[in-house]
Design an enzyme around this catalytic site. Structure first.
Site, PDB file in Angstrom:
ATOM      1  N   HIS A  90     -20.730  27.071  22.901  1.00 11.64           N
ATOM      2  CA  HIS A  90     -20.483  27.121  21.572  1.00 11.64           C
ATOM      3  C   HIS A  90     -21.915  28.032  20.985  1.00 11.64           C
ATOM      4  O   HIS A  90     -22.900  28.041  21.465  1.00 11.64           O
ATOM      5  CB  HIS A  90     -20.113  25.896  20.878  1.00 11.64           C
ATOM      6  CG  HIS A  90     -21.118  25.048  20.708  1.00 11.64           C
ATOM      7  ND1 HIS A  90     -21.294  24.078  21.916  1.00 11.64           N
ATOM      8  CD2 HIS A  90     -21.933  24.363  19.812  1.00 11.64           C
ATOM      9  CE1 HIS A  90     -22.318  23.344  21.736  1.00 11.64           C
ATOM     10  NE2 HIS A  90     -22.563  23.207  20.246  1.00 11.64           N
ATOM     11  N   HIS A  97     -23.981  26.886  18.565  1.00 16.91           N
ATOM     12  CA  HIS A  97     -25.333  26.102  18.200  1.00 16.91           C
ATOM     13  C   HIS A  97     -26.488  26.485  18.931  1.00 16.91           C
ATOM     14  O   HIS A  97     -26.406  26.662  19.884  1.00 16.91           O
ATOM     15  CB  HIS A  97     -25.122  24.623  18.083  1.00 16.91           C
ATOM     16  CG  HIS A  97     -23.938  23.983  16.976  1.00 16.91           C
ATOM     17  ND1 HIS A  97     -23.672  22.864  16.926  1.00 16.91           N
ATOM     18  CD2 HIS A  97     -23.793  24.525  15.532  1.00 16.91           C
ATOM     19  CE1 HIS A  97     -22.710  22.881  15.630  1.00 16.91           C
ATOM     20  NE2 HIS A  97     -23.026  23.712  14.962  1.00 16.91           N
ATOM     21  N   ASP A 119     -28.916  24.763  19.682  1.00 18.77           N
ATOM     22  CA  ASP A 119     -29.573  23.972  20.882  1.00 18.77           C
ATOM     23  C   ASP A 119     -28.673  24.192  22.303  1.00 18.77           C
ATOM     24  O   ASP A 119     -28.916  23.690  23.206  1.00 18.77           O
ATOM     25  CB  ASP A 119     -29.313  22.584  20.584  1.00 18.77           C
ATOM     26  CG  ASP A 119     -28.248  21.964  20.215  1.00 18.77           C
ATOM     27  OD1 ASP A 119     -27.358  22.829  19.746  1.00 18.77           O
ATOM     28  OD2 ASP A 119     -27.867  20.725  20.391  1.00 18.77           O
ATOM     29  N   HIS A 120     -27.750  25.197  21.863  1.00 18.55           N
ATOM     30  CA  HIS A 120     -27.013  25.542  23.054  1.00 18.55           C
ATOM     31  C   HIS A 120     -27.113  27.070  23.557  1.00 18.55           C
ATOM     32  O   HIS A 120     -26.771  27.688  24.567  1.00 18.55           O
ATOM     33  CB  HIS A 120     -25.505  25.228  22.932  1.00 18.55           C
ATOM     34  CG  HIS A 120     -25.336  23.689  22.980  1.00 18.55           C
ATOM     35  ND1 HIS A 120     -24.856  23.023  24.025  1.00 18.55           N
ATOM     36  CD2 HIS A 120     -25.476  23.134  21.949  1.00 18.55           C
ATOM     37  CE1 HIS A 120     -24.572  21.690  23.764  1.00 18.55           C
ATOM     38  NE2 HIS A 120     -25.198  21.778  22.565  1.00 18.55           N
ATOM     39  N   HIS A 157     -15.225  20.447  17.797  1.00 18.30           N
ATOM     40  CA  HIS A 157     -16.727  20.447  17.661  1.00 18.30           C
ATOM     41  C   HIS A 157     -17.125  21.488  16.361  1.00 18.30           C
ATOM     42  O   HIS A 157     -17.246  21.106  15.372  1.00 18.30           O
ATOM     43  CB  HIS A 157     -17.551  20.523  18.685  1.00 18.30           C
ATOM     44  CG  HIS A 157     -18.844  20.689  18.419  1.00 18.30           C
ATOM     45  ND1 HIS A 157     -19.505  19.362  17.992  1.00 18.30           N
ATOM     46  CD2 HIS A 157     -19.931  21.649  18.811  1.00 18.30           C
ATOM     47  CE1 HIS A 157     -20.837  19.773  18.021  1.00 18.30           C
ATOM     48  NE2 HIS A 157     -20.970  20.987  18.444  1.00 18.30           N
ATOM     49  N   ASP A 198     -20.646  20.315  23.865  1.00 14.58           N
ATOM     50  CA  ASP A 198     -20.369  19.340  22.777  1.00 14.58           C
ATOM     51  C   ASP A 198     -18.580  19.295  22.343  1.00 14.58           C
ATOM     52  O   ASP A 198     -18.371  20.718  22.254  1.00 14.58           O
ATOM     53  CB  ASP A 198     -21.114  19.589  21.344  1.00 14.58           C
ATOM     54  CG  ASP A 198     -22.658  19.580  21.640  1.00 14.58           C
ATOM     55  OD1 ASP A 198     -23.164  18.961  22.753  1.00 14.58           O
ATOM     56  OD2 ASP A 198     -23.329  19.925  20.844  1.00 14.58           O
ATOM     57  N   GLU A 217     -21.535  15.397  27.372  1.00 14.05           N
ATOM     58  CA  GLU A 217     -22.381  15.245  26.212  1.00 14.05           C
ATOM     59  C   GLU A 217     -22.287  13.679  26.186  1.00 14.05           C
ATOM     60  O   GLU A 217     -21.189  12.916  26.280  1.00 14.05           O
ATOM     61  CB  GLU A 217     -22.217  15.882  25.148  1.00 14.05           C
ATOM     62  CG  GLU A 217     -20.951  15.429  24.186  1.00 14.05           C
ATOM     63  CD  GLU A 217     -21.201  15.442  22.789  1.00 14.05           C
ATOM     64  OE1 GLU A 217     -22.231  14.794  22.357  1.00 14.05           O
ATOM     65  OE2 GLU A 217     -20.399  16.016  22.001  1.00 14.05           O
ATOM     66  N   HIS A 274     -27.657  15.378  26.862  1.00 16.35           N
ATOM     67  CA  HIS A 274     -27.269  15.413  25.418  1.00 16.35           C
ATOM     68  C   HIS A 274     -27.221  14.089  24.715  1.00 16.35           C
ATOM     69  O   HIS A 274     -26.304  13.948  23.905  1.00 16.35           O
ATOM     70  CB  HIS A 274     -26.247  16.432  24.984  1.00 16.35           C
ATOM     71  CG  HIS A 274     -26.283  17.096  23.705  1.00 16.35           C
ATOM     72  ND1 HIS A 274     -26.043  16.446  22.555  1.00 16.35           N
ATOM     73  CD2 HIS A 274     -26.523  18.251  23.239  1.00 16.35           C
ATOM     74  CE1 HIS A 274     -26.239  17.142  21.475  1.00 16.35           C
ATOM     75  NE2 HIS A 274     -26.511  18.427  21.936  1.00 16.35           N
TER      76      HIS A 274
END
Length: 646
Positions: free
Chosen positions: A67, A69, A71-72, A156, A177, A202, A415
């Protein structure tokens, strides 16, 4: 074969998700995120662990992004355009559409406004996204001859997906996530039952069990209403995509019902663009949003408008959604500096805050407090701080439910926070009986995987498999006491079983396909003789002295042997009705186990002579290894048998 997992990020922490998995020779990178709490070398994964020479194209079969975000996905342009990876990158259509917005917004905040060294440029973002191959949900993608991948709905955020990967017989799911419960604008994660060697999940809320969503919503609305009712300003730091839309829907609906006139603002720019994509990608939202789409688009907010910087210190109450979440920089930090010293204002933290961010410091702060923004800046915080979990991550129950549903052979937790992950790991192992791991960053794990071998079968093996393997079980029902007639005896019933067990040997010969043959074929091929081990034991059985005396005087030795064998056969048939016992006149046979009367005075198979056994007839028993359990069970019965009243 083994699945090798190199944890480059999100190992015992939340941030920079990146896991490199080698499965049957194919190497896949799942996510390529950055850590929002660091500005040094810890910001990005250590890509040198993939290839010391920097040959990432030869080292990786593909990259999969779950996805948008940061942090990904935050390190992806750096990895492709600076480090030089040019291979395929897979993500869903919404992720491909929204990721450039997130990346460009981050670049502007860090470089244009904060003056930090540029890690990647706008041009890098564009070139990176040109390498992306978009996928639909449940669409099977054949990456190469052996590797196939498939995306499943994860909830998510818009476009988030779990990914299934299979190389030959080994398979895994990487969740990214996900959320196991639906909310106002997104549905719950959905995946089908799969045969899996591994699930990498996660564990953000590894030990958290959330209360009812409605209780949290009511508490959120009450806190916001009380603040604006008292003339205060509410800052809701949130990422532009996801919780912003969820909470805007909640507030917009509440404002309509309560007929409130206090302005609700979006920080201009990114969120306005994001809402446009939400309207376009309506099929990825919740069922409720899709059902009402024909009459009204749920993302056309009646009470929400764009925010201008000139309004930061304007008098009067308001609610402001400002990016980024966690107050890690950007406009949310700028507004926080202005509003935090006023005790009538409120900072509402709606989700998880990574260690190292201002949001994380506020979570543990006791107002009034001094918060260090950087080395040179300290803020006097007197405003109210309120945290409510509107996080789009699943809780501990959701994680357990998913793992129980998928039932993989192994689980890896990523995570999450180290102590909480350890608790969840033990819970998974104890309650589900599944081996679970929680490795740290830069650790490598080897997980055993499934391997199936396609083999041909010889005609002789197939023929032996077709031969019946009958066993006859006598069911002696005894007296029919239920009918109350003691003189009525039911006829014994015979049950026929055909337990066919195909016994063969798998042969692997040079330059030939694997082949299953029967034992005789293999012996012929190897030109060796069959070697079998036979076991023997000689034991006494006690009979009535009068019977044996009568037998001695009136019967020949041959008739005596048959008579004693028949007496023994009757006893064994009653005791072991589940076995197929044959009276062969000269011996009794149960599979390879054979009982015959011993005529030798000194038999080498006799071990001990018990009291009263000197005059008793002896029976020699022989059997092969496969029937050893049955043999000793029957011999034990024979040794304790007393036929003196037979």
């Amino acid at each position: 074969m083994a699945i090798e997992c190199l944890i480059l990020g999100a190992g015992q922490e939340v941030g920079k998700s990146c896991v490199v998995v080698t499965i049957n020779g194919r190497r896949i990178m799942f996510d390529c995120g950055m850590h929002m709490g660091y500005l040094d070398h810890r910001r990005y994964p250590d890509f040198s662990l993939i290839s010391e020479s920097g040959d990432f194209n030869g080292s990786l079969a593909c990259i999969i992004i779950t996805h948008f975000h940061l942090d990904h996905i935050g390190a992806l342009p750096y990895f492709t355009e600076v480090c030089g990876y040019n291979g395929p990158i897979y993500m869903t259509y919404p992720t491909k559409a929204l990721a450039p917005l997130m990346l460009e917004d981050y670049r502007k905040v860090m470089v244009d406004r904060r003056g930090e060294e540029e890690q990647f440029s706008s041009d890098h973002i564009g070139k990176c996204m040109n390498k992306v191959i978009a996928v639909d949900l449940k669409q099977t993608i054949q990456v190469d001859e052996d590797l196939q991948i498939r995306a499943y709905y994860a909830g998510h955020v818009l476009g988030a997906a779990m990914f299934y990967a299979k190389v030959r017989d080994a398979a895994l799911v990487y969740t990214g996530d996900y959320n196991m419960t639906p909310d106002r604008h997104l549905g719950a994660a959905q995946i089908e039952r799969l045969q899996l060697d591994l699930v990498i999940t996660e564990s953000t809320y590894a030990t958290t069990y959330r209360e009812s969503k409605y209780i949290r919503e009511r508490e959120f609305l009450k806190a916001v209403h009380n603040c604006v009712g008292g003339g205060g300003k509410v800052l809701i730091p949130t990422f532009a995509l996801g919780r912003a839309q969820e909470l805007c829907m909640l507030l917009d609906d509440y404002w309509e019902r309560m007929n409130l006139k206090v302005p609700i603002y979006f920080s201009a720019g990114l969120t306005v663009q994001a809402n446009m994509y939400y309207k376009i990608l309506i099929n990825w939202t919740s069922q409720k949003v899709k059902d009402t789409y024909t009459t009204r688009n749920a993302f056309d907010f009646r009470n929400v408008c764009s925010f201008d910087r000139s309004l930061i210190n304007a008098p009067g109450p308001c609610v402001l959604f400002a990016t980024p979440g966690m107050i890690s920089g950007g406009f949310s930090l700028e507004v926080f500096k202005q509003w935090a010293p006023c005790g009538g204002n409120l900072v509402m933290l709606p989700g998880y805050c990574v260690a190292g961010t201002i949001g994380h410091k506020l979570m543990s702060a006791k107002v009034p407090a001094k918060i260090n923004i950087d080395r040179d800046t300290q803020i006097d915080v007197r405003c109210q701080i309120h945290q409510l979990s509107f996080s789009p991550h699943t809780d501990a129950k959701g994680i357990m439910d998913l793992i129980k549903f998928l039932s993989p052979k192994h689980v890896i937790l990523v995570h999450g926070e180290k102590p909480k992950m350890a608790i969840l790991r033990e819970k998974i192992q104890f309650e589900l009986g599944i081996q679970c791991y929680d490795p740290a960053n830069n650790e490598t794990l080897c997980i055993s995987s499934t391997m199936y071998i396609k083999a041909s079968a010889s005609d002789a093996f197939l023929q032996s498999s077709l031969c019946p393997n009958f066993t006859f079980l006598k069911l002696n029902s005894g007296l029919d006491s239920d009918l109350g007639d003691s003189n009525t005896r039911m006829e014994p019933m015979l049950r026929v079983c055909d337990d066919r067990v195909a016994q063969g040997l798998l042969t692997l010969q040079k330059n030939q396909n694997p082949r299953v043959v029967n034992q005789n074929e293999l012996m012929t091929t190897l030109e060796v003789k069959t070697h079998e081990i036979k076991f023997a034991h000689c034991c006494p059985v006690c009979f009535a002295h009068s019977e044996t005396t009568d037998m001695d005087s009136s019967h020949s030795p041959l008739n005596k042997s048959s008579f004693l064998l028949h007496l023994l056969y009757v006893k064994l048939s009653r005791e072991f009705s589940e076995l197929s016992i044959q009276d062969c006149h000269h011996h009794i046979q149960i599979k390879s186990f054979i009982i015959s009367l011993c005529s030798k005075e000194q038999c080498s198979h006799r071990t001990t002579v018990g009291p009263g056994a000197l005059d008793a007839p002896y029976f020699c028993c022989t059997w092969f290894l496969e029937d050893e359990k049955i043999a000793w069970k029957v011999i034990s019965f024979m040794k304790n048998l007393d036929l003196s009243h037979s």
